[in-house]
Design a protein around this motif. Structure first.
Motif, mmCIF file in Angstrom:
data_model
loop_
_atom_site.group_PDB
_atom_site.id
_atom_site.type_symbol
_atom_site.label_atom_id
_atom_site.label_comp_id
_atom_site.label_asym_id
_atom_site.label_seq_id
_atom_site.Cartn_x
_atom_site.Cartn_y
_atom_site.Cartn_z
ATOM 1 N N HIS A 157 0.824 -1.210 0.000
ATOM 2 C CA HIS A 157 0.000 0.000 0.000
ATOM 3 C C HIS A 157 0.862 1.264 0.000
ATOM 4 C CE1 HIS A 157 0.803 -0.423 4.344
ATOM 5 N NE2 HIS A 157 0.576 0.881 4.426
ATOM 6 N N GLU A 158 2.026 1.220 0.672
ATOM 7 C CA GLU A 158 2.928 2.362 0.676
ATOM 8 C C GLU A 158 3.541 2.578 -0.710
ATOM 9 O OE1 GLU A 158 5.790 1.636 3.690
ATOM 10 O OE2 GLU A 158 4.366 1.852 5.345
ATOM 11 N N VAL A 159 3.903 1.490 -1.364
ATOM 12 C CA VAL A 159 4.480 1.586 -2.706
ATOM 13 C C VAL A 159 3.442 2.101 -3.696
ATOM 14 C CG1 VAL A 159 5.484 0.266 -4.606
ATOM 15 C CG2 VAL A 159 6.169 -0.221 -2.251
ATOM 16 N N ASP A 160 2.212 1.598 -3.600
ATOM 17 C CA ASP A 160 1.158 2.054 -4.509
ATOM 18 C C ASP A 160 0.939 3.556 -4.372
ATOM 19 O OD1 ASP A 160 0.804 -0.478 -5.473
ATOM 20 O OD2 ASP A 160 -0.996 -0.914 -4.300
ATOM 21 N N GLU A 161 0.934 4.050 -3.139
ATOM 22 C CA GLU A 161 0.740 5.483 -2.914
ATOM 23 C C GLU A 161 1.863 6.292 -3.547
ATOM 24 O OE1 GLU A 161 1.155 9.354 -1.354
ATOM 25 O OE2 GLU A 161 2.541 7.738 -0.798
ATOM 26 N N LEU A 162 3.102 5.817 -3.393
ATOM 27 C CA LEU A 162 4.251 6.507 -3.965
ATOM 28 C C LEU A 162 4.186 6.503 -5.489
ATOM 29 C CD1 LEU A 162 7.023 7.870 -3.798
ATOM 30 C CD2 LEU A 162 8.043 5.582 -3.588
ATOM 31 N N LEU A 163 3.839 5.370 -6.070
ATOM 32 C CA LEU A 163 3.806 5.264 -7.530
ATOM 33 C C LEU A 163 2.731 6.157 -8.146
ATOM 34 C CD1 LEU A 163 4.384 1.448 -8.167
ATOM 35 C CD2 LEU A 163 6.055 3.304 -8.049
ATOM 36 N N GLN A 164 1.656 6.402 -7.413
ATOM 37 C CA GLN A 164 0.622 7.295 -7.913
ATOM 38 C C GLN A 164 1.030 8.761 -7.795
ATOM 39 O OE1 GLN A 164 -2.065 6.350 -9.531
ATOM 40 N NE2 GLN A 164 -1.593 4.180 -9.236
ATOM 41 N N ARG A 165 1.969 9.038 -6.878
ATOM 42 C CA ARG A 165 2.342 10.431 -6.582
ATOM 43 C C ARG A 165 3.460 10.956 -7.474
ATOM 44 N NH1 ARG A 165 5.886 11.657 -2.469
ATOM 45 N NH2 ARG A 165 5.477 9.628 -1.505
ATOM 46 N N ILE A 166 4.355 10.079 -7.900
ATOM 47 C CA ILE A 166 5.546 10.555 -8.628
ATOM 48 C C ILE A 166 5.235 10.828 -10.095
ATOM 49 C CG2 ILE A 166 7.096 9.288 -7.095
ATOM 50 C CD1 ILE A 166 7.447 7.236 -9.366
ATOM 51 N N ASP A 167 6.150 11.566 -10.743
ATOM 52 C CA ASP A 167 6.064 11.793 -12.181
ATOM 53 C C ASP A 167 6.866 10.721 -12.915
ATOM 54 O OD1 ASP A 167 4.549 14.135 -11.861
ATOM 55 O OD2 ASP A 167 6.378 15.295 -11.490
#
Length: 258
Positions: A157-167
């Motif tokens: 869940h932490e990785v998914d959040e990061l992947l949605q946030r980055i460019d």
């Protein structure tokens, strides 16, 4: 150092902030700002500004249901992090040299910090022309073998959040350009136990990275070998990855991974 010279190096508000922390460290109960000003003989306005800054950066916290303050545990965590980082260096350096001697290319130790890769240390390659990866260099999440190796073994869940946030800027023709493609890539990394960068960040540069696990059973860091594609060839990357897994498994064991 003379008294005059010592005064020249003092920053009054920094000195007061440190002395406030020292005072709070010895207090059994939260302390109000007016009490701090009185006990330390500081102007109340100065104490209020300093406490606002310390609170903003998480070094103090307001007691529940009160206007008084106490130390947070941030300094303790920083101290633990420093000791933890030292253990990581000590556990990794031998493996990094072993990989460098086997492959001949530069090997780096990296972590993920604040949404980016961060190089902590390097062991330079043996060739006259070699890559230099200075400690402190930042790496983009979507184009680095090291960040892939780490994220593949972190909480989903932490990785998914990061992947949605980055460019996902396009750096080469091979660069991953979406969160969905990154998720597929991380699944492959989990299956094979190592990550590849096939000229995704720089044209003509290939990398192989293996995660370093610890007692939390998550990736804490990654060891990466990087080299020019004419020496570190695509058809050699899987073989290098398998070799690195064997070498790096000892590092993970030394950090408590079972």
């Amino acid at each position: 150092m003379s008294e005059i010279a010592e005064k020249n190096f003092q920053v009054p508000n920094l000195t007061r902030g440190l002395q406030i922390l020292e005072y709070l460290r010895h207090c059994d109960e939260p302390v109000s700002m007016s009490a701090l000003a009185r006990e330390l003989d500081y102007p109340l306005n100065s104490v209020m500004r300093i406490m606002k800054a310390l609170d903003h950066y998480g070094y103090v916290q307001r007691a529940v249901g009160s206007k008084s303050y106490e130390m947070s545990d941030k300094l303790m965590h920083l101290a633990r992090s420093q000791a933890s980082q030292k253990n990581l260096f000590e556990a990794s350096m031998g493996a990094m040299r072993q990989i460098r001697d086997h492959v001949g290319e530069t090997v780096v130790l990296s972590i993920v910090s604040e949404g980016e890769g961060l190089i902590l240390e390097q062991v330079q390659g043996l060739h006259a022309f070699r890559f230099v990866c200075e400690p402190g260099t930042r790496q983009m999440i979507h184009s680095s073998a090291s960040t892939k190796a780490i994220l593949a073994f972190r909480k989903e869940h932490e990785v998914d959040e990061l992947l949605q946030r980055i460019d996902y800027p396009k750096l080469t023709e091979q660069t991953i350009l979406s969160a969905e493609a990154m998720k597929r890539e991380l699944e492959q990394v989990r299956e094979q136990g190592y990550a590849l960068d096939r000229a995704e960040a720089l044209e003509g540069v290939n990398c192989v990275a293996v995660p370093i696990m610890d007692s939390s059973r998550e990736a804490r860091a990654a060891i990466t070998v990087t080299g020019p594609a004419n020496r570190l060839k695509l058809d050699q990357l899987d073989e290098v990855g398998e070799m690195m897994k064997v070498v790096c498994s000892q590092v993970s064991e030394n950090l408590g991974y079972l």
